[in-house]
Design an enzyme around this catalytic site. Structure first.
Site, PDB file in Angstrom:
ATOM      1  N   GLY A 126       0.917  -1.241   0.097  1.00  0.00           N
ATOM      2  CA  GLY A 126       0.098  -0.072  -0.278  1.00  0.00           C
ATOM      3  C   GLY A 126       0.730   1.283  -0.005  1.00  0.00           C
ATOM      4  O   GLY A 126       0.467   2.183   0.626  1.00  0.00           O
ATOM      5  N   SER A 128       1.730   2.556  -2.995  1.00  0.00           N
ATOM      6  CA  SER A 128       1.745   3.405  -3.950  1.00  0.00           C
ATOM      7  C   SER A 128       2.961   3.237  -5.139  1.00  0.00           C
ATOM      8  O   SER A 128       3.374   4.137  -5.594  1.00  0.00           O
ATOM      9  CB  SER A 128       1.519   4.952  -3.900  1.00  0.00           C
ATOM     10  OG  SER A 128       0.285   4.917  -3.090  1.00  0.00           O
ATOM     11  N   ASP A 174      -1.268   9.994  -4.108  1.00  0.00           N
ATOM     12  CA  ASP A 174      -0.185   9.235  -4.443  1.00  0.00           C
ATOM     13  C   ASP A 174       0.915   9.943  -5.121  1.00  0.00           C
ATOM     14  O   ASP A 174       1.924   9.859  -5.020  1.00  0.00           O
ATOM     15  CB  ASP A 174      -0.643   8.104  -4.894  1.00  0.00           C
ATOM     16  CG  ASP A 174      -1.373   7.009  -3.849  1.00  0.00           C
ATOM     17  OD1 ASP A 174      -1.435   7.578  -2.774  1.00  0.00           O
ATOM     18  OD2 ASP A 174      -2.191   6.078  -4.215  1.00  0.00           O
ATOM     19  N   TYR A 224     -15.325   0.843  -0.627  1.00  0.00           N
ATOM     20  CA  TYR A 224     -14.907   2.263  -0.956  1.00  0.00           C
ATOM     21  C   TYR A 224     -15.816   2.978  -1.838  1.00  0.00           C
ATOM     22  O   TYR A 224     -16.185   4.047  -1.255  1.00  0.00           O
ATOM     23  CB  TYR A 224     -13.453   1.886  -1.822  1.00  0.00           C
ATOM     24  CG  TYR A 224     -12.968   3.353  -2.290  1.00  0.00           C
ATOM     25  CD1 TYR A 224     -11.982   4.103  -1.437  1.00  0.00           C
ATOM     26  CD2 TYR A 224     -13.238   3.856  -3.511  1.00  0.00           C
ATOM     27  CE1 TYR A 224     -11.412   5.208  -1.982  1.00  0.00           C
ATOM     28  CE2 TYR A 224     -12.738   4.910  -4.268  1.00  0.00           C
ATOM     29  CZ  TYR A 224     -11.771   5.771  -3.409  1.00  0.00           C
ATOM     30  OH  TYR A 224     -11.230   6.901  -3.755  1.00  0.00           O
TER      31      TYR A 224
END
Length: 393
Positions: A126, A128, A174, A224
């Site tokens: 996680g 990126s 990100d 999400y």
């Protein structure tokens, strides 16, 4: 052989018989952490990311034709294509092809190129890696073909590549953190205006430690989308009373308490988390500016409680990791990081407690979950940059 020497040697081995116009450029494009401000980006709020010393490294050289030849060193896979046929392959190559496509759509003049990349970003952590790779490709194109683009333009092309070519509707954070990072600083980014400022992160004697839960529940994508819809529903409801409200960025707790708390308790909790998280972030920046890392750490714990109890995107494993960390005297703050339902926690750990923290978290997490955890110690570094033109073999 160090990583950069290995990168150069591997590039030479991969492309020694092919058409190249020059020695390769070496690019370092970092991954990122987000210290506080989760699920605030798509609500036009604030985030507080930083670039870290886990990165994608690329060796890139222009070709004398329109061919695109890529090698993913760690995957032991290669791709060959052409500027004349840029269409999604639904493989790793799309992260590179998408950037190329966006540069061309933006009217930039480029030719073919060779690219070999490797990395030190842990897989599935996680951090990126996709944004780091996209930024690295865009930065390389800008350097190779002397396009004169600024960093903001490049990172927006990276986001567009992932949104429109790869098909992932990611926010700007990100790419922004990876491209714009500054050593020993975090970035206070306004996701509405893209205004940003650097806040000092005085981490003398303190390490950023990521604890990987080693789980990724299938809920992450569906939930999400559900959370986004719940936030949007709250905005629509409040807009009837407050026409100036266009996102949760414009909402106060008084508005929520007056109109949603008793009528729509679920929507209330979702919206309240976002409003409170934005305030936590602003309070956190103020703490950092006075060097009060302990106060910042307490806000991280508050962030995790909000994510777990109000926004409900945590999971038992993440909650356990944070609770173990909370009991350790050398930990100043901890919370889940990322979309949720798995992934990593981020912890601020005093360096003289690192070894016993590592032992405790591994032992206790295994005892409580039956799972292993992996720890990654990170330092804050500069964003995407040119390392050198080449390193001799």
């Amino acid at each position: 052989m160090d990583l950069l020497s290995q990168l150069t040697a591997s590039f030479a081995d991969a492309f020694h018989t092919e058409s190249t116009a020059s020695e390769p450029l070496l690019i370092c494009s970092p991954g990122r952490v987000n210290l506080i401000g989760e699920h605030t980006d798509y609500n036009e709020g604030f985030v507080l990311p930083a670039a870290i010393d886990k990165a994608i490294y690329l060796a890139v050289s222009p070709r004398t034709d329109n061919e695109l030849h890529f090698v993913a060193y760690d995957l032991n896979k290669s791709f060959q294509g052409s500027l004349n046929d840029l269409s999604p392959t639904h493989t790793w190559a799309d992260y590179l092809l998408g950037v190329v496509a966006q540069f061309i759509l933006a009217g930039q003049q480029i030719s073919g190129f060779n690219c070999l990349f490797t990395g030190t970003i842990p897989m599935g952590s996680g951090l990126s890696s996709s944004a780091a790779l996209e930024n690295g490709v865009g930065f390389a194109l800008n350097e190779m073909f002397q396009l004169g683009l600024d960093r903001i333009t490049m990172l927006k092309l990276s986001q567009r590549a992932e949104n429109e070519f790869v098909g992932a509707k990611v926010g700007i954070m990100d790419m922004f953190a990876s491209m714009m990072g500054r050593a020993d600083h975090v970035i206070k980014l306004d996701c509405r205006s893209l205004e940003y400022a650097y806040a000092p992160l005085q981490m003398d004697g303190i390490s950023i430690v990521l604890c990987d839960s080693r789980v990724k529940h299938s809920l992450v994508s569906s939930e999400y989308n559900t959370r986004r819809a719940e936030c949007e529903a709250g905005v629509r409801f409040l807009k009837a009373f407050y026409p100036e409200v266009n996102s949760l960025r414009d909402v106060t707790m008084t508005m929520l308490d007056t109109h949603l708390k008793h009528t729509q308790p679920l929507i209330y909790r979702r919206c309240a988390y976002v409003v409170q998280e934005n305030q936590r972030l602003l309070d956190g920046v103020a703490a950092l500016e006075t060097g009060n890392i302990s106060a910042f750490g307490q806000l991280m714990y508050g962030s995790h409680e909000g994510l777990s109890q109000w926004y409900e995107v945590s999971c038992p494993e993440l909650d356990i990791l944070v609770e173990i960390a909370r009991q350790h005297p050398g930990v100043l703050g901890a919370r889940m990081m990322g979309g949720g339902f798995g992934g990593c926690t981020i912890n601020l750990v005093q360096e003289d407690h690192l070894d016993d923290f590592r032992q405790l978290i591994i032992k206790q997490y295994k005892a409580q979950t039956g799972k292993d955890t992996y720890l990654h110690v990170c330092k804050i570094q500069n964003g995407t940059n040119l390392v050198s033109k080449s390193v001799s073999r």
